[in-house]
Design a protein around this motif. Structure first.
Motif, PDB file in Angstrom:
ATOM      1  N   GLY A 221      -2.110   9.387  10.922  1.00  0.00           N
ATOM      2  CA  GLY A 221      -2.947   8.251  11.286  1.00  0.00           C
ATOM      3  C   GLY A 221      -3.028   7.156  10.241  1.00  0.00           C
ATOM      4  O   GLY A 221      -3.596   6.089  10.500  1.00  0.00           O
ATOM      5  N   SER A 222      -2.477   7.382   9.050  1.00  0.00           N
ATOM      6  CA  SER A 222      -2.536   6.354   8.006  1.00  0.00           C
ATOM      7  C   SER A 222      -1.547   5.224   8.320  1.00  0.00           C
ATOM      8  O   SER A 222      -0.497   5.439   8.922  1.00  0.00           O
ATOM      9  CB  SER A 222      -2.231   6.962   6.632  1.00  0.00           C
ATOM     10  OG  SER A 222      -0.925   7.491   6.575  1.00  0.00           O
ATOM     11  N   LEU A 223      -1.914   4.026   7.915  1.00  0.00           N
ATOM     12  CA  LEU A 223      -1.077   2.848   8.143  1.00  0.00           C
ATOM     13  C   LEU A 223       0.192   2.944   7.304  1.00  0.00           C
ATOM     14  O   LEU A 223       0.129   3.209   6.094  1.00  0.00           O
ATOM     15  CB  LEU A 223      -1.855   1.581   7.762  1.00  0.00           C
ATOM     16  CG  LEU A 223      -1.141   0.257   7.947  1.00  0.00           C
ATOM     17  CD1 LEU A 223      -0.824   0.011   9.419  1.00  0.00           C
ATOM     18  CD2 LEU A 223      -1.999  -0.873   7.388  1.00  0.00           C
TER      19      LEU A 223
ATOM     20  N   TRP B 183       6.615  -8.544   5.479  1.00  0.00           N
ATOM     21  CA  TRP B 183       6.410  -7.199   6.003  1.00  0.00           C
ATOM     22  C   TRP B 183       5.947  -6.331   4.845  1.00  0.00           C
ATOM     23  O   TRP B 183       6.512  -6.390   3.753  1.00  0.00           O
ATOM     24  CB  TRP B 183       7.717  -6.655   6.580  1.00  0.00           C
ATOM     25  CG  TRP B 183       7.988  -7.198   7.951  1.00  0.00           C
ATOM     26  CD1 TRP B 183       8.130  -8.513   8.296  1.00  0.00           C
ATOM     27  CD2 TRP B 183       8.123  -6.462   9.135  1.00  0.00           C
ATOM     28  NE1 TRP B 183       8.351  -8.636   9.627  1.00  0.00           N
ATOM     29  CE2 TRP B 183       8.347  -7.374  10.175  1.00  0.00           C
ATOM     30  CE3 TRP B 183       8.070  -5.111   9.438  1.00  0.00           C
ATOM     31  CZ2 TRP B 183       8.517  -6.974  11.488  1.00  0.00           C
ATOM     32  CZ3 TRP B 183       8.249  -4.721  10.747  1.00  0.00           C
ATOM     33  CH2 TRP B 183       8.463  -5.645  11.761  1.00  0.00           C
ATOM     34  N   GLU B 184       4.915  -5.531   5.096  1.00  0.00           N
ATOM     35  CA  GLU B 184       4.346  -4.702   4.044  1.00  0.00           C
ATOM     36  C   GLU B 184       4.447  -3.229   4.415  1.00  0.00           C
ATOM     37  O   GLU B 184       4.193  -2.852   5.563  1.00  0.00           O
ATOM     38  CB  GLU B 184       2.889  -5.080   3.814  1.00  0.00           C
ATOM     39  CG  GLU B 184       2.753  -6.514   3.339  1.00  0.00           C
ATOM     40  CD  GLU B 184       1.330  -6.970   3.172  1.00  0.00           C
ATOM     41  OE1 GLU B 184       1.102  -7.831   2.308  1.00  0.00           O
ATOM     42  OE2 GLU B 184       0.443  -6.473   3.895  1.00  0.00           O
ATOM     43  N   THR B 185       4.812  -2.409   3.417  1.00  0.00           N
ATOM     44  CA  THR B 185       4.904  -0.961   3.577  1.00  0.00           C
ATOM     45  C   THR B 185       3.874  -0.328   2.652  1.00  0.00           C
ATOM     46  O   THR B 185       3.751  -0.723   1.496  1.00  0.00           O
ATOM     47  CB  THR B 185       6.315  -0.456   3.215  1.00  0.00           C
ATOM     48  OG1 THR B 185       7.266  -1.121   4.056  1.00  0.00           O
ATOM     49  CG2 THR B 185       6.438   1.051   3.406  1.00  0.00           C
ATOM     50  N   TYR B 186       3.140   0.657   3.183  1.00  0.00           N
ATOM     51  CA  TYR B 186       2.051   1.282   2.453  1.00  0.00           C
ATOM     52  C   TYR B 186       2.296   2.766   2.236  1.00  0.00           C
ATOM     53  O   TYR B 186       2.880   3.435   3.087  1.00  0.00           O
ATOM     54  CB  TYR B 186       0.743   1.118   3.233  1.00  0.00           C
ATOM     55  CG  TYR B 186       0.345  -0.319   3.419  1.00  0.00           C
ATOM     56  CD1 TYR B 186      -0.439  -0.957   2.472  1.00  0.00           C
ATOM     57  CD2 TYR B 186       0.768  -1.036   4.523  1.00  0.00           C
ATOM     58  CE1 TYR B 186      -0.791  -2.291   2.627  1.00  0.00           C
ATOM     59  CE2 TYR B 186       0.421  -2.369   4.694  1.00  0.00           C
ATOM     60  CZ  TYR B 186      -0.362  -2.987   3.743  1.00  0.00           C
ATOM     61  OH  TYR B 186      -0.699  -4.305   3.901  1.00  0.00           O
TER      62      TYR B 186
ATOM     63  N   VAL C 226       3.184  -0.527  -1.227  1.00  0.00           N
ATOM     64  CA  VAL C 226       4.387  -0.031  -1.917  1.00  0.00           C
ATOM     65  C   VAL C 226       5.432  -1.132  -2.016  1.00  0.00           C
ATOM     66  O   VAL C 226       6.077  -1.281  -3.040  1.00  0.00           O
ATOM     67  CB  VAL C 226       4.985   1.193  -1.178  1.00  0.00           C
ATOM     68  CG1 VAL C 226       6.303   1.618  -1.805  1.00  0.00           C
ATOM     69  CG2 VAL C 226       3.995   2.335  -1.151  1.00  0.00           C
ATOM     70  N   LYS C 227       5.589  -1.908  -0.936  1.00  0.00           N
ATOM     71  CA  LYS C 227       6.661  -2.893  -0.904  1.00  0.00           C
ATOM     72  C   LYS C 227       6.287  -4.020   0.045  1.00  0.00           C
ATOM     73  O   LYS C 227       5.676  -3.805   1.086  1.00  0.00           O
ATOM     74  CB  LYS C 227       7.946  -2.223  -0.423  1.00  0.00           C
ATOM     75  CG  LYS C 227       9.151  -3.128  -0.349  1.00  0.00           C
ATOM     76  CD  LYS C 227      10.446  -2.361  -0.082  1.00  0.00           C
ATOM     77  CE  LYS C 227      10.588  -1.978   1.356  1.00  0.00           C
ATOM     78  NZ  LYS C 227      11.918  -1.463   1.687  1.00  0.00           N
TER      79      LYS C 227
END
Length: 66
Positions: A34-36, A51-54, A61-62
């Motif tokens: 369930g985490s983004l 675009w963001e990565t978590y 993270v990026k």
């Protein structure tokens, strides 16, 4: 049109909008827990903007520019 893509267990996998059969506007993807996982925007099916990565703990993270 708002679209929510679910997993077999009922959890949300992704959510966003579509127009004329293509991804359009803001989208969000989630992990099985369930985490983004990722956010980004489309215009007529093409990735645009940042675009963001978590990480699972919510840490960015990026960030990738399209």
């Amino acid at each position: 049109m708002k679209l929510i893509v679910g997993r077999e267990n009922g959890a949300v996998k992704a959510e966003g909008s579509m127009r004329d059969g293509q991804l359009n506007g803001a989208w969000r993807w989630y992990r099985r827990d369930g985490s983004l996982m990722r956010t980004g925007r489309f215009r007529n099916g093409v990735r645009i903007g940042t675009w963001e990565t978590y990480a699972a703990d919510g840490t960015l993270v990026k960030a990738t520019q399209f």
